[in-house]
Design a protein around this motif. Structure first.
Motif, PDB file in Angstrom:
ATOM      1  N   UNK A  96       3.792 -23.473  38.711  1.00 45.72           N
ATOM      2  CA  UNK A  96       2.852 -23.507  39.827  1.00 45.72           C
ATOM      3  C   UNK A  96       3.357 -24.464  40.905  1.00 45.72           C
ATOM      4  N   UNK A  97       3.150 -24.103  42.151  1.00 50.95           N
ATOM      5  CA  UNK A  97       3.515 -25.026  43.223  1.00 50.95           C
ATOM      6  C   UNK A  97       2.603 -26.244  43.176  1.00 50.95           C
ATOM      7  N   UNK A  98       3.125 -27.380  43.609  1.00 49.74           N
ATOM      8  CA  UNK A  98       2.331 -28.604  43.596  1.00 49.74           C
ATOM      9  C   UNK A  98       2.053 -29.099  42.199  1.00 49.74           C
ATOM     10  N   UNK A  99       0.794 -29.457  41.953  1.00 49.37           N
ATOM     11  CA  UNK A  99       0.364 -29.934  40.643  1.00 49.37           C
ATOM     12  C   UNK A  99      -0.623 -28.927  40.055  1.00 49.37           C
ATOM     13  N   UNK A 100      -0.448 -28.522  38.796  1.00 51.67           N
ATOM     14  CA  UNK A 100      -1.330 -27.502  38.208  1.00 51.67           C
ATOM     15  C   UNK A 100      -2.801 -27.880  38.205  1.00 51.67           C
ATOM     16  N   UNK A 101      -3.112 -29.178  38.163  1.00 50.15           N
ATOM     17  CA  UNK A 101      -4.496 -29.616  38.036  1.00 50.15           C
ATOM     18  C   UNK A 101      -5.229 -29.713  39.363  1.00 50.15           C
ATOM     19  N   UNK A 102      -4.524 -29.516  40.478  1.00 49.07           N
ATOM     20  CA  UNK A 102      -5.142 -29.642  41.797  1.00 49.07           C
ATOM     21  C   UNK A 102      -5.154 -28.276  42.464  1.00 49.07           C
ATOM     22  N   UNK A 103      -6.308 -27.627  42.455  1.00 49.10           N
ATOM     23  CA  UNK A 103      -6.500 -26.292  43.020  1.00 49.10           C
ATOM     24  C   UNK A 103      -5.503 -25.292  42.437  1.00 49.10           C
ATOM     25  N   UNK A 104      -5.211 -25.425  41.141  1.00 49.05           N
ATOM     26  CA  UNK A 104      -4.197 -24.587  40.528  1.00 49.05           C
ATOM     27  C   UNK A 104      -4.710 -23.661  39.431  1.00 49.05           C
ATOM     28  N   UNK A 105      -6.005 -23.538  39.236  1.00 48.43           N
ATOM     29  CA  UNK A 105      -6.598 -22.651  38.229  1.00 48.43           C
ATOM     30  C   UNK A 105      -6.136 -22.992  36.814  1.00 48.43           C
ATOM     31  N   UNK A 106      -5.760 -24.243  36.590  1.00 49.40           N
ATOM     32  CA  UNK A 106      -5.245 -24.642  35.275  1.00 49.40           C
ATOM     33  C   UNK A 106      -6.302 -24.518  34.191  1.00 49.40           C
ATOM     34  N   UNK A 107      -7.544 -24.834  34.498  1.00 51.75           N
ATOM     35  CA  UNK A 107      -8.593 -24.816  33.477  1.00 51.75           C
ATOM     36  C   UNK A 107      -8.742 -23.438  32.853  1.00 51.75           C
ATOM     37  N   UNK A 108      -8.659 -22.398  33.684  1.00 48.51           N
ATOM     38  CA  UNK A 108      -8.834 -21.042  33.168  1.00 48.51           C
ATOM     39  C   UNK A 108      -7.670 -20.619  32.271  1.00 48.51           C
ATOM     40  N   UNK A 109      -6.476 -20.988  32.655  1.00 50.86           N
ATOM     41  CA  UNK A 109      -5.307 -20.609  31.872  1.00 50.86           C
ATOM     42  C   UNK A 109      -5.231 -21.397  30.565  1.00 50.86           C
ATOM     43  N   UNK A 110      -5.606 -22.662  30.613  1.00 50.71           N
ATOM     44  CA  UNK A 110      -5.654 -23.459  29.391  1.00 50.71           C
ATOM     45  C   UNK A 110      -6.708 -22.917  28.431  1.00 50.71           C
ATOM     46  N   UNK A 111      -7.864 -22.553  28.953  1.00 52.06           N
ATOM     47  CA  UNK A 111      -8.930 -22.033  28.100  1.00 52.06           C
ATOM     48  C   UNK A 111      -8.500 -20.741  27.412  1.00 52.06           C
ATOM     49  N   UNK A 112      -7.829 -19.870  28.141  1.00 47.86           N
ATOM     50  CA  UNK A 112      -7.364 -18.606  27.557  1.00 47.86           C
ATOM     51  C   UNK A 112      -6.341 -18.865  26.458  1.00 47.86           C
ATOM     52  N   UNK A 113      -5.427 -19.800  26.707  1.00 47.32           N
ATOM     53  CA  UNK A 113      -4.398 -20.111  25.708  1.00 47.32           C
ATOM     54  C   UNK A 113      -5.009 -20.724  24.457  1.00 47.32           C
ATOM     55  N   UNK A 114      -5.909 -21.654  24.633  1.00 47.38           N
ATOM     56  CA  UNK A 114      -6.499 -22.344  23.487  1.00 47.38           C
ATOM     57  C   UNK A 114      -7.397 -21.418  22.676  1.00 47.38           C
ATOM     58  N   UNK A 115      -8.070 -20.479  23.352  1.00 45.94           N
ATOM     59  CA  UNK A 115      -8.886 -19.512  22.627  1.00 45.94           C
ATOM     60  C   UNK A 115      -8.033 -18.634  21.722  1.00 45.94           C
ATOM     61  N   UNK A 116      -6.766 -18.444  22.115  1.00 42.66           N
ATOM     62  CA  UNK A 116      -5.848 -17.633  21.316  1.00 42.66           C
ATOM     63  C   UNK A 116      -5.047 -18.471  20.328  1.00 42.66           C
ATOM     64  N   UNK A 117      -5.335 -19.765  20.243  1.00 42.55           N
ATOM     65  CA  UNK A 117      -4.634 -20.633  19.300  1.00 42.55           C
ATOM     66  C   UNK A 117      -3.242 -21.025  19.726  1.00 42.55           C
ATOM     67  N   UNK A 118      -2.976 -20.994  21.017  1.00 42.36           N
ATOM     68  CA  UNK A 118      -1.641 -21.302  21.538  1.00 42.36           C
ATOM     69  C   UNK A 118      -1.575 -22.768  21.934  1.00 42.36           C
ATOM     70  N   UNK A 119      -0.518 -23.434  21.530  1.00 34.87           N
ATOM     71  CA  UNK A 119      -0.284 -24.800  21.992  1.00 34.87           C
ATOM     72  C   UNK A 119      -0.010 -24.773  23.499  1.00 34.87           C
TER      73      UNK A 119
END
Length: 258
Positions: A96-119
């Motif tokens: 991702x350009x910039x920093x993933x945690x700043x207007x980067x939709x990181x929360x949604x992608x992390x939630x999807x990964x963790x729901x699937x048991x992905x580190x």
């Protein structure tokens, strides 16, 4: 997107990596390590080609960029493909350009990964505000002038009311607007309505750290006109410092011209 949780971790992993503002020598060492380990890289529209070249030649590269008003890759689809790739046992970098945690939709992608048991992990990157300050040699905070830093945007999720980004305007505050060029008139009007002096200085950093980088200065009252005059319509960071003097009141600083 619905992903069934699993009890064991998947063999693959996902790293949300901040690519910074553009220049590849602004990546962190850890970001470089993850790129060199990656089997697959899903990258955004603003990621520079030179950054992608840091991944091994055999690494699969998948463009998942978005343009304003033209989302060929909506967020749910991105969530689906990065999860599916990691579930195959692959080492996945979401670049991702910039920093993933700043207007980067990181929360949604992390939630999807963790729901699937992905580190999954976040590798921070140099955000546009810091890169703009470096490009212009203007600090984001300064003793006696600005002791508060706000990162905000005048854009929002489709269907939601536009955010009241002007509410943060107080003496002693530096406000950095992301993705807000198209809302410049509304930003100006909101700030003036809250009492910001029309002469308050504005710094517009365009294509920060890239070969075509440039900086434009103006007063808040002239912000929309200045953007139009310089044909700035895309990637730009707007930095506004609302200064105070030592007594805590607004400082009568001399404003730079456009």
């Amino acid at each position: 997107m619905t992903v069934s949780p699993v009890t064991q971790k998947a063999p693959g992993w996902l790293a949300l990596v901040g690519a910074g503002p553009g220049a590849r020598d602004l990546l962190t060492v850890r970001a470089l390590q993850r790129l060199r380990q990656a089997d697959t890289v899903f990258y955004d529209r603003l990621v520079d080609e030179e950054v992608l070249e840091l991944a091994p030649p055999a690494t699969k590269r998948v463009f998942v960029g978005k343009h304003v008003g033209a989302h060929a890759w909506p967020q749910d689809r991105i969530n689906t493909v990065i999860v599916a790739e990691a579930l195959k046992g692959r080492r996945v970098v979401r670049l991702k350009s910039g920093d993933p945690s700043i207007f980067g939709r990181a929360a949604e992608e992390l939630a999807a990964a963790r729901a699937a048991g992905i580190n999954a992990e976040i590798i921070p990157g140099v955000t546009a505000a810091c890169a703009a300050a470096a490009q212009t040699s203007l600090p984001l905070t300064e003793r006696g002038v600005s002791d508060t830093l706000v990162l905000t945007t005048a854009r929002c999720k489709a269907g939601d009311p536009l955010p009241d980004c002007a509410r943060h305007a107080k003496p002693g505050t530096t406000i950095v607007f992301y993705m807000s060029v198209g809302q410049a008139s509304r930003v100006r009007d909101g700030l003036l309505r809250l009492g910001m002096p029309p002469s308050t200085p504005v710094t517009i950093a365009v294509d920060v750290s890239k070969p075509g980088a440039r900086t434009v200065f103006c007063n808040i009252s002239a912000l929309p006109e200045t953007l139009g005059q310089h044909e700035i319509s895309g990637c730009a960071t707007i930095v506004i410092t609302y200064p105070k003097n030592r007594s805590g009141q607004i400082s009568p600083k001399t404003t730079r011209s456009c």
